[in-house]
Design a protein around this motif. Structure first.
Motif, PDB file in Angstrom:
ATOM      1  N   UNK A 257       1.038  -1.250  -0.014  1.00  0.00           N
ATOM      2  CA  UNK A 257       0.089   0.074  -0.095  1.00  0.00           C
ATOM      3  C   UNK A 257       0.859   1.174   0.083  1.00  0.00           C
ATOM      4  N   UNK A 258       0.453   2.256  -0.764  1.00  0.00           N
ATOM      5  CA  UNK A 258       1.156   3.237  -0.841  1.00  0.00           C
ATOM      6  C   UNK A 258       1.010   4.191   0.407  1.00  0.00           C
ATOM      7  N   UNK A 259       1.881   4.746   1.087  1.00  0.00           N
ATOM      8  CA  UNK A 259       2.019   5.698   2.303  1.00  0.00           C
ATOM      9  C   UNK A 259       2.289   7.006   1.871  1.00  0.00           C
ATOM     10  N   UNK A 260       2.900   7.925   2.417  1.00  0.00           N
ATOM     11  CA  UNK A 260       3.181   9.165   1.954  1.00  0.00           C
ATOM     12  C   UNK A 260       4.504   9.296   1.166  1.00  0.00           C
ATOM     13  N   UNK A 261       5.332   8.489   1.185  1.00  0.00           N
ATOM     14  CA  UNK A 261       6.738   8.553   0.469  1.00  0.00           C
ATOM     15  C   UNK A 261       6.850   7.145  -0.344  1.00  0.00           C
ATOM     16  N   UNK A 262       6.349   6.126   0.202  1.00  0.00           N
ATOM     17  CA  UNK A 262       6.815   4.753  -0.420  1.00  0.00           C
ATOM     18  C   UNK A 262       5.755   3.947  -0.152  1.00  0.00           C
ATOM     19  N   UNK A 263       5.796   2.505  -0.799  1.00  0.00           N
ATOM     20  CA  UNK A 263       5.030   1.602  -0.747  1.00  0.00           C
ATOM     21  C   UNK A 263       5.319   0.523   0.428  1.00  0.00           C
ATOM     22  N   UNK A 264       4.602   0.099   1.210  1.00  0.00           N
ATOM     23  CA  UNK A 264       4.748  -1.020   2.438  1.00  0.00           C
ATOM     24  C   UNK A 264       4.018  -2.202   2.346  1.00  0.00           C
ATOM     25  N   UNK A 265       4.656  -3.213   2.740  1.00  0.00           N
ATOM     26  CA  UNK A 265       3.951  -4.451   2.524  1.00  0.00           C
ATOM     27  C   UNK A 265       2.851  -4.392   3.741  1.00  0.00           C
ATOM     28  N   UNK A 266       1.773  -4.948   3.184  1.00  0.00           N
ATOM     29  CA  UNK A 266       0.568  -5.367   4.099  1.00  0.00           C
ATOM     30  C   UNK A 266       0.144  -6.798   4.265  1.00  0.00           C
ATOM     31  N   UNK A 267       0.676  -7.508   3.203  1.00  0.00           N
ATOM     32  CA  UNK A 267      -0.033  -8.914   3.196  1.00  0.00           C
ATOM     33  C   UNK A 267       0.863  -9.674   2.367  1.00  0.00           C
ATOM     34  N   UNK A 268       1.178 -10.922   2.706  1.00  0.00           N
ATOM     35  CA  UNK A 268       1.983 -11.941   1.830  1.00  0.00           C
ATOM     36  C   UNK A 268       1.055 -13.142   1.661  1.00  0.00           C
ATOM     37  N   UNK A 269       0.808 -13.444   0.251  1.00  0.00           N
ATOM     38  CA  UNK A 269       0.163 -14.483  -0.111  1.00  0.00           C
ATOM     39  C   UNK A 269       1.107 -15.542  -0.863  1.00  0.00           C
ATOM     40  N   UNK A 270       0.805 -16.786   0.125  1.00  0.00           N
ATOM     41  CA  UNK A 270       2.020 -17.842  -0.349  1.00  0.00           C
ATOM     42  C   UNK A 270       1.654 -18.314  -2.005  1.00  0.00           C
ATOM     43  N   UNK A 271       2.569 -18.315  -2.578  1.00  0.00           N
ATOM     44  CA  UNK A 271       2.436 -18.572  -4.192  1.00  0.00           C
ATOM     45  C   UNK A 271       3.543 -19.639  -4.703  1.00  0.00           C
TER      46      UNK A 271
END
Length: 492
Positions: A394-408
């Motif tokens: 998800x995009x924050x104020x300055x960068x993208x941060x991980x919110x979820x990992x999906x086993x693939x």
């Protein structure tokens, strides 16, 4: 005494009516009665009051009603007052959908002490309460625990809780494919499918009569790996990327109702195309091809009213597998994914009229595909990884941060899509079932929803037409599958 005898006879008759289907009692003079109180009635069956069209008052107090048939009150169009409270130790009940649909004259309805579950079975009653002119007693929930004691009268909606979704197979195209793209032209919907095994870019059109997708045209070539449409000033172009023989651009000819070759793309620039992205910045049209060859030059092309010409080379020597265009804080950006390094981000410079390298997504090695999507104005990225976990950022104020990992495992595509504010992710797999995830608005993550079997899926593309929604799933090793997205009302 005559009145007593009349009520006594009628009471016996109505008790028999309620316990037997098809019973008819003709009492035309009765206007008011309260004869079913304090009995042990547990069920009111269909047409229980058949033969009493002039009945205005019906009291069924202090019984032990557990179930009521859907057409129990059918024909009681003159009924103005209905009391159906039960004893407090009666089993929890639900009322069948549209139970009161025939009661056009109803003025007062008493449902006190009925114990309802707050679930989809109560949705129809909530809607009816909002539309009826009758005065209705409080309808209080007995469960589940978090809803115990709350009034149905106060509920605003059960829409989210009572609607689900599903994907059913609508059609199968007897060909393997790598990519699917859709476009609309003159009120018709078309789909372009790249099929390297048949060396073609298949163009399908939605048939409004047969309600199916039918073959419209076929662009032939050599090992076609991508077909991408662009509509410029009401003219339709299809960019056809090939592994051999160079890549080309085709233009739709209205007179011939087919696509003809319009332009060649330089072989020296593109040798192993892997993805095509078309977009507009201001009034200018562009497309970019991600090149995955060892000495590849992912290249940006620009429209100049006569055709597309190479405009800028990007990300040399990195074997790019995917390119994604997105608007980030009001500025145009490109994200290039490469299995040889983490994804990199380019930003469009208005002064230079070029894309400038801005940064990268750290700790995201082995990303093969990047897709962006929005949920209520928030920007997200879906990053596909063949080995390890695919990621949602998800995009924050300055960068993208991980919110979820999906086993693939063996995944070549993590595709976001949405229907009627229901947000989904399709996670493909080369080794097992593909997974469809649904967005959980409360927890802000995706929950696994459904498995679908597709052989080596490479793309999931939404196609909407005639108020129907479809998902085209390309397959590297099997037929291209077309699923229809349907809405299921759980309150039915």
């Amino acid at each position: 005494m005559k009145h007593f005898n009349l009520f006594y006879v009628l009471e016996k008759s109505l008790k028999h009516c309620i316990s037997a289907v098809g019973c008819t009692v003709v009492v035309c003079l009765l206007i008011f009665c309260r004869i079913l109180n304090s009995n042990s009635l547990t069920t009111v069956r269909d047409d229980a009051f058949s033969g009493l069209p002039y009945l205005e008052y019906l009291f069924i107090e202090s019984n032990k009603l557990e179930t009521t048939s859907k057409y129990a009150f059918r024909g009681l169009r003159d009924l103005t007052h209905l009391d159906v409270p039960v004893t407090e130790n009666t089993t929890v009940i639900s009322l069948p959908r549209d139970l009161f649909i025939d009661l056009d004259s109803l003025i007062e309805l008493d449902l006190r002490r009925n114990a309802f579950e707050c679930d989809c079975r109560a949705k129809w009653l909530m809607t009816w309460l909002k539309n009826t002119n009758a005065t209705v007693s409080d309808v209080v929930f007995a469960g589940p625990e978090d809803m115990k004691g709350k009034r149905l009268n106060d509920m605003t909606s059960l829409q989210n809780e009572c609607v689900s979704t599903d994907f059913i197979l609508h059609q199968s195209v007897a060909s393997e494919s790598l990519s699917v793209d859709t476009f609309s032209y003159k009120n018709d919907v078309y789909v372009a499918i790249s099929a390297p095994s048949t060396e073609s870019c298949m163009i399908f059109q939605w048939d409004h009569i047969e309600m199916n997708f039918r073959t419209y045209d076929n662009i032939t070539g050599q090992s076609i790996v991508g077909c991408k449409s662009v509509i410029i000033e009401n003219e339709v172009f299809v960019i056809v990327a090939q592994l051999f023989g160079g890549s080309h651009i085709y233009k739709f000819d209205d007179d011939q109702s087919r696509f003809n070759k319009f332009q060649d793309i330089e072989v020296s620039k593109i040798s192993k195309p892997n993805d095509i992205e078309a977009f507009q910045i201001g009034s200018d049209w562009f497309f970019v091809i991600a090149d995955s060859s060892k000495a590849g030059l992912s290249t940006l092309y620009k429209w100049n009213d006569n055709g597309f010409y190479s405009y800028q080379s990007l990300h040399q020597w990195y074997r790019d597998t995917d390119v994604e265009f997105l608007d980030l804080d009001g500025k145009a950006h490109l994200i290039l994914a490469s299995r040889s390094q983490v994804p990199v981000i380019y930003q469009w410079s208005r002064s230079n009229q070029k894309f400038i390298l801005q940064g990268e997504n750290p700790n995201m090695e082995d990303v093969v595909v990047v897709k962006h999507f929005r949920i209520k104005e928030e920007l997200y990225l879906a990053m596909t990884r063949y080995i390890g976990d695919s990621k949602v950022l998800r995009w924050g104020t300055k960068q993208f941060a991980e919110i979820q990992a999906l086993p693939s495992r063996g995944s070549m595509i993590l595709q976001p899509f949405s229907f009627k504010e229901r947000y989904c992710l399709a996670l493909g797999s080369d080794y097992t079932f593909s997974q469809i995830y649904l967005w959980d608005e409360d927890n802000k993550i995706f929950d696994r929803f459904k498995e679908v079997y597709i052989q080596a899926p490479r793309s999931f593309t939404v196609v909407s037409t005639d108020r129907r929604d479809f998902i085209f799933s390309s397959s590297f090793k099997g037929n291209t599958q077309i699923f229809e997205h349907i809405i299921i009302d759980l309150s039915l």
